[in-house]
Design a protein around this motif. Structure first.
Motif, short mmCIF file in Angstrom:
data_model
loop_
_atom_site.label_atom_id
_atom_site.label_comp_id
_atom_site.label_asym_id
_atom_site.label_seq_id
_atom_site.Cartn_x
_atom_site.Cartn_y
_atom_site.Cartn_z
N GLU A 1 4.75 10.32 -6.94
CA GLU A 1 4.88 11.67 -7.50
C GLU A 1 4.63 12.70 -6.40
N GLY A 2 5.55 13.63 -6.28
CA GLY A 2 5.42 14.68 -5.27
C GLY A 2 5.82 14.24 -3.87
N MET A 3 6.60 13.15 -3.78
CA MET A 3 6.95 12.68 -2.43
C MET A 3 7.95 13.60 -1.74
N ASP A 4 8.69 14.40 -2.54
CA ASP A 4 9.66 15.31 -1.93
C ASP A 4 8.99 16.47 -1.22
N ILE A 5 7.80 16.85 -1.68
CA ILE A 5 7.13 17.99 -1.04
C ILE A 5 5.98 17.54 -0.14
N VAL B 1 7.06 5.52 -1.22
CA VAL B 1 5.87 6.17 -0.68
C VAL B 1 5.77 5.95 0.82
N ILE B 2 6.05 4.70 1.21
CA ILE B 2 6.01 4.36 2.63
C ILE B 2 7.04 5.22 3.38
N ALA B 3 8.23 5.34 2.78
CA ALA B 3 9.28 6.14 3.41
C ALA B 3 8.87 7.61 3.52
N ALA B 4 8.25 8.13 2.44
CA ALA B 4 7.84 9.55 2.43
C ALA B 4 6.82 9.84 3.53
N ILE B 5 5.93 8.89 3.76
CA ILE B 5 4.90 9.11 4.78
C ILE B 5 5.47 8.96 6.18
N GLU B 6 6.33 7.95 6.36
CA GLU B 6 6.87 7.71 7.70
C GLU B 6 7.91 8.76 8.09
N LYS B 7 8.53 9.37 7.11
CA LYS B 7 9.50 10.44 7.38
C LYS B 7 8.81 11.61 8.09
N GLY C 1 6.40 11.37 10.10
CA GLY C 1 5.80 10.94 11.35
C GLY C 1 4.44 10.30 11.18
N GLY C 2 4.05 10.01 9.94
CA GLY C 2 2.76 9.38 9.72
C GLY C 2 2.88 7.87 9.68
N VAL C 3 1.76 7.22 9.50
CA VAL C 3 1.76 5.77 9.35
C VAL C 3 0.92 5.41 8.12
N ILE C 4 1.32 4.31 7.50
CA ILE C 4 0.60 3.85 6.31
C ILE C 4 0.33 2.36 6.45
N THR C 5 -0.83 1.94 5.99
CA THR C 5 -1.20 0.53 5.98
C THR C 5 -1.67 0.18 4.58
N THR C 6 -1.28 -0.97 4.10
CA THR C 6 -1.87 -1.44 2.85
C THR C 6 -2.89 -2.51 3.20
N ALA C 7 -4.11 -2.31 2.72
CA ALA C 7 -5.19 -3.21 3.11
C ALA C 7 -5.96 -3.67 1.89
N TYR C 8 -6.39 -4.90 1.93
CA TYR C 8 -7.18 -5.45 0.82
C TYR C 8 -8.66 -5.37 1.15
N TYR C 9 -9.46 -4.98 0.16
CA TYR C 9 -10.91 -5.04 0.29
C TYR C 9 -11.46 -5.82 -0.89
N ASP C 10 -12.39 -6.70 -0.62
CA ASP C 10 -13.04 -7.40 -1.73
C ASP C 10 -13.99 -6.42 -2.42
N PRO C 11 -14.36 -6.70 -3.68
CA PRO C 11 -15.17 -5.74 -4.44
C PRO C 11 -16.44 -5.32 -3.72
N HIS C 12 -17.07 -6.26 -3.01
CA HIS C 12 -18.32 -5.90 -2.34
C HIS C 12 -18.08 -4.85 -1.26
N SER C 13 -16.99 -5.02 -0.50
CA SER C 13 -16.66 -4.02 0.52
C SER C 13 -16.35 -2.67 -0.12
#
Lengths: 246, 294
Positions: free
Chosen positions: B141-145, B161-167, B169-181
């Protein structure tokens, strides 16, 4: 015992009062340095003053907490003897809490237990998990493909199977129809024999019917025998022809 | 003159009577009720529990119980596609629009890498690791602006979403965290005050390992070279000019990533953070070092 204190850190009135109270003969009235006398009675007096100044009415523990010190110096209950509590005290009050920071890390025994737990909870490396997932995916794909092939081959035979089933149903229906017609014919013949409509449940009717059926069966049997004979004769003739040809 | 006498007499009578005041007037008719005196604190009533039955005895039936009927929740046949739904991981969403709002209102600092800790710190996003929440799902939502150049780390993101961020000039990472972290990331201060060493991040479970190792989803376990290929491929798919990362003046910030075992930016597992003394304690024991590095 005397301590040197920089004058600029002490309020002048405080200093003068100290000078008044001091009994030491070697008091230096230097500009920079003042010797503060803290013999026991002076210290006791100071403590008494401090105690009077504390009008908060808080317990010592609460007073310590709001002044950023750990609440208890000596343990008050069993929980205060635990490592967890000591770590907490270090985490909250820093090195001033008097806890040895080496407590913050697990001991060898704990480390061993942690490793053992992790070997059970996370038995596989990322690579192994990835491989097993890949294998599972391949298996699933293979299964789907096989099922699709099976479905296609079955679909190809579907029309034939439909035809076979319909033929079977029609054949059965025809047989039933023929048997019914035969029965009806017999009943009609019996009726004709008596010359009037007779209740089918009547004894005479039943007897006649049985007789008729017997006759019919006899006729059929005869017909079958004749057919058989005919076939036999045909066969024999065939054989004769073959023999003569030889 | 009889009437005059009467008047005077009555006036004399009035004078001898006490003056009218609040103390000697009669109540309004019907204002006082003569009620029965009940026993007990509340006049012998039922203490709000009603009369007769389950309510009065306060033996409340369990939820869904219909006093011997076949209960509604058991009346339907078993619906297997809901099996285990209460064990599934959840990713509470936050949209690109909201991220943009956080940036515009100065709640997020884009000169530093953004992770779940910084988003939670903005105060406009919350999640509960104990309720099977496994972090942020960044929605489109709101990726056009969306127009910020960020180095963001989320737990779930879609291709748009990945495309909107990289367009941008940014970078995105998807990362997993266990509940304790995640508990640590949600409230680092309370963890640091427990005086424990920072633990390691655990590996993702098998059902999401594909997601977090895939370059298309910018997984944190994916090969960086494949990710750069995928960046180009995605730009061609969505038809935008991919800004060159190497010539960016914030190149170092944009290239910053956490180690798969790391929980906080700049802090390694095994360190003890003391906020009171403002110091970091690092272990020196060989065995500890080995454990925290594994």
């Amino acid at each position: 015992m005397n301590i040197c204190v920089k004058t600029k850190y002490l309020r002048s009135s405080f200093v003068s009062s100290l000078c008044r109270l001091s009994t030491a003969p070697d008091l230096e009235q230097n500009e920079q340095v003042v010797l503060i006398d803290d013999t026991e009675d002076v210290q006791a007096k100071e403590a008494a003053i401090e105690k009077k100044r504390n009008k908060s009415g808080l317990t010592q523990a609460h007073y310590n907490i709001i002044n950023g010190r750990r609440p208890y110096e000596e343990p008050k209950c069993i929980a205060h003897l635990t490592v967890k509590y000591s770590r907490k005290m270090y985490g909250k009050y820093g090195i001033a809490s008097g806890v040895n920071p080496s407590l913050c890390w697990p001991t060898r025994e704990e480390l061993r237990e942690k490793k053992e737990f992790e070997s059970v909870a996370y038995p596989y490396t990322i690579k192994e998990v990835m491989d097993s997932v890949e294998i599972k995916r391949q298996e699933q794909k293979l299964k789907t493909e096989q099922r699709e092939i099976e479905l296609a081959s079955k679909f190809a035979k579907l029309e034939q199977w439909k035809k076979e089933l319909n033929d079977k149903i029609n054949k059965k229906a025809n047989e039933v129809k023929a048997a019914k017609q035969k029965k009806e014919r017999l009943v009609e013949e019996v009726r004709r024999h008596f010359g009037f409509t007779l209740d089918p449940r009547d004894e005479r009717f039943q007897e006649m019917l049985a007789k008729r059926e017997k006759e019919q069966k006899k006729l059929e049997k005869q017909a079958r025998m004749e057919a058989k004979e005919k076939i036999m004769i045909a066969k024999l003739q065939q054989k004769n022809v073959e023999i003569s040809e030889k | 003159m009889g009437s005059r006498q009467i008047t005077e007499k009555s006036l004399a009578m009035l004078r001898s009577l006490p003056r009218l005041s609040l103390g000697n007037i009669r109540d309004n008719p019907g204002s006082r009720k003569n009620i029965k005196r009940g026993r007990g604190q509340h006049g012998g009533d039922k203490h709000g529990a009603g009369n007769k039955g389950s309510g009065q005895r306060q033996n409340y039936m369990r939820l869904g119980y219909e006093t011997g009927n076949n209960p509604f929740y058991l009346r339907m046949p078993h619906e297997h596609y809901y099996k285990g739904h209460h064990h599934r991981r959840q990713y509470p969403p936050i949209s690109l629009l909201e991220i943009q709002k956080l940036i515009d209102t100065n709640r997020l600092d884009i000169t530093k890498p953004i992770d779940i800790a910084s988003i939670v710190r903005s105060g406009l996003y919350n999640f509960f690791p104990d309720q099977k929440h496994f972090g942020i799902h960044l929605t489109d939502e709101g990726m056009d602006i969306f127009s910020a150049k960020v180095n963001i780390e989320v737990q779930w993101a879609s291709e748009q979403v990945i495309a909107a961020i990289e367009k941008n000039g940014g970078v995105i990472t998807t990362a997993y965290y266990d509940p304790h972290s995640l508990i640590l990331l949600k409230n680092p201060k309370s963890f640091f005050q427990t005086g424990q060493a920072i633990p390691r991040r655990m590996i993702p479970p098998p059902d999401v390992i594909e997601y977090y190792t895939s370059a298309e989803m910018r997984g944190y376990l994916a090969d960086p070279e494949k990710i750069s290929e995928e960046r180009l491929r995605l730009s061609q798919k969505y038809g935008y000019q991919l800004p060159i990362l190497e010539s960016d003046k914030n190149y170092n910030m944009l290239c910053e990533r956490k180690d798969p075992r790391q929980i906080f930016y700049g802090l390694e597992p095994g360190w003890v953070i003391n906020l009171r003394d403002k110091c970091i304690l690092k272990p020196k024991d060989e065995e500890l070092l080995q454990f925290y590095a594994s």
